[in-house]
Scaffold this active site. Structure first.
Site, mmCIF file in Angstrom:
data_model
loop_
_atom_site.group_PDB
_atom_site.id
_atom_site.type_symbol
_atom_site.label_atom_id
_atom_site.label_comp_id
_atom_site.label_asym_id
_atom_site.label_seq_id
_atom_site.Cartn_x
_atom_site.Cartn_y
_atom_site.Cartn_z
ATOM 1 C CG HIS A 272 -0.759 -3.966 3.801
ATOM 2 N ND1 HIS A 272 -0.516 -4.666 2.633
ATOM 3 C CD2 HIS A 272 -2.014 -3.495 3.706
ATOM 4 C CE1 HIS A 272 -1.595 -4.623 1.867
ATOM 5 N NE2 HIS A 272 -2.516 -3.929 2.496
ATOM 6 C CB CYS A 273 0.950 1.430 5.717
ATOM 7 S SG CYS A 273 -0.565 0.809 6.465
ATOM 8 C CB ILE A 274 5.524 3.132 4.778
ATOM 9 C CG1 ILE A 274 4.896 3.644 6.072
ATOM 10 C CG2 ILE A 274 6.488 4.177 4.248
ATOM 11 C CD1 ILE A 274 5.881 3.889 7.175
ATOM 12 C CB ILE A 276 1.503 -0.373 -0.484
ATOM 13 C CG1 ILE A 276 2.276 -1.687 -0.600
ATOM 14 C CG2 ILE A 276 0.224 -0.427 -1.312
ATOM 15 C CD1 ILE A 276 1.532 -2.891 -0.067
ATOM 16 C CG ASP A 277 -0.789 3.054 2.191
ATOM 17 O OD1 ASP A 277 -1.125 2.015 1.586
ATOM 18 O OD2 ASP A 277 -0.903 3.199 3.418
#
Length: 440
Positions: A272-274, A276-277
């Site tokens: 959910h991080c790399i 998207i962020d």
């Protein structure tokens, strides 16, 4: 009760903690606070999660049910679906999703909805901390106006800060309480309270000047990884054309004791991080009239990796005089990383969708995900994990290793499969049947 009383309550661990969002971040965070001596309420809009937790059961593979049962037995925890009870905690920590919308712009609906829910129950002397990854300015520009719309004033009546989640699911070496926390408040009192709170529950607190600095810190951490993974993914493609094994190159390079940190290629970014962020940062830059060419290029390279994997798989099947259409292909691993049951943004779904579009007969195996979950961005039919019997493996035209779970016996898999496409270098130690292995 005023600021001093709330601070004392926090330092003496008499404050009640509320965590909103009981997922891969929220549950480990609850454990850190309960383990340190606090009592807590866990809030979630999913009634099934609330029911399971209140019966002492976990729904996340690497979070044992024993944790939940111990919290309940000690009277330290209750799961709650009623958001009107947000008036009860002294500190409210927000761990909700921050996805991208269809145009790959930030989707803050969960932060906004959660903040509205808090505002309806907000009372004096509550600390609110956002942990969800977002762009610099969200806490001040999005949350603060909603909370102050109640007539209460930040720094006087309530307190607001940002402390980015730092969770590595499935990593036993870095549980939530062992990871330093960055903390930045909207104003000094908020920073002071949030620092005191986390200081009682985690190994170290790093206090920064503002919420914006804390927000930017998280974006930097994940953009750093995304850009470096993109570089390695691009080199993987180049080195493959040169007949050089990129994994062997990385192993050689990381023997240098300074100036080099290893990053590894894969079939695409997941979690959910790399994935998207960095787009949060590039979106913010566009608002400022500034291009972020490095970030955009990294995103293009990383999102092209599933297509590259399918091209390599096509080459491998061609060598066996077989087209992709009609071939039986088993994808090993649909979790986004090894040894977890988290499928969020997993490249396996895009791989399956692309193979299905080419007419392949697709199946999968994942010891951590027995039933394939529906993913809103991908058109993949319902499936269940197939047992890796010798007969099943032999009946596949190709086995595609997408996630390198430790549970897999790669010698066994290679021995019984006619063809392997390995995106993770998982079969690097296999000796027998190496002629069957194609790296992608």
């Amino acid at each position: 009760m005023g600021f001093q009383d709330l601070e004392t309550k926090i330092r003496e661990k008499k404050a009640l903690i509320g965590v909103i969002g009981l997922g891969y971040v929220g549950l480990p965070l609850l454990r850190a606070f309960i383990k340190s001596g606090y009592s807590a309420l866990g809030f979630d809009i999913d009634p099934e999660k609330v029911r399971l937790l209140n019966s002492g059961k976990s729904y996340i593979g690497h979070i044992p049910s024993e944790w939940i049962a111990e919290w309940l037995a000690a009277g330290k925890f209750e799961a709650v679906g009623d958001m009107t009870r947000l008036c009860e905690p002294d500190a409210i920590l927000i761990c909700v999703p921050t996805p991208l919308n269809e145009s790959r712009d930030p989707d803050l609906q969960y932060i906004e909805q959660t903040t509205v829910a808090i505002s309806k129950a907000l009372r004096r002397d509550q600390l609110v901390v956002l942990e969800s990854t977002t762009y610099p300015g969200t806490t001040r520009e999005v949350m603060l106006p909603i909370l102050e719309g109640t007539g209460l004033t930040v720094g006087e009546d309530f307190y607001l800060a940002f402390s980015p989640e730092r969770e590595d699911p499935g990593n036993p070496n870095f549980s939530a309480e062992r990871i330093p926390k960055v903390v930045g408040g909207i104003e000094p009192k908020s920073t002071r309270l949030a620092t005191a709170l986390y200081g009682n529950a985690v190994v170290q607190v790093v206090e920064v000047r503002s919420a914006e600095v804390a927000e930017a810190c998280k974006i930097l951490e994940n953009t750093y990884r995304a850009v470096n993974i993109a570089m390695i993914n691009e080199l993987k493609v180049l080195f493959q054309r040169l007949g050089i094994d990129v994994w062997e190159v990385i192993d050689a390079a990381k023997t240098k004791p300074f100036g080099f940190q290893p990053f590894y290629p894969g079939p695409g970014l997941g979690g959910h991080c790399i994935p998207i962020d960095p787009f949060y940062l590039s979106w913010l830059a566009r608002r400022q009239g500034m291009p972020t060419r490095f970030i955009e290029l990294a995103g293009e390279i990383n999102t092209s990796m599933p297509r590259y994997v399918v091209e390599r798989l096509t080459e491998a099947l061609n060598e066996h005089r077989k087209p992709v259409k009609g071939s039986k292909i088993c994808v090993l691993g649909v979790a986004y990383k090894k040894d977890v049951d988290d499928p969020r943004e997993s490249p396996s779904f895009e791989l399956m969708e692309m193979l299905l579009a080419k007419g392949a007969d697709v199946s999968y195996n994942d010891p951590h995900i027995p039933i394939l979950p529906r993913m809103r961005h991908y058109d993949v039919p319902p499936m269940t994990s197939q047992d890796l019997t010798p007969e099943f493996l032999a009946s596949r035209d190709c086995v595609l290793i997408a996630t390198d779970h430790s549970a897999y016996d790669y010698d066994y898999i290679v021995r019984h499969s006619p063809l392997i496409v390995d995106t993770r270098n998982a079969a690097k130690n296999v000796q027998e049947g190496r002629e069957k292995i194609w790296k992608a």
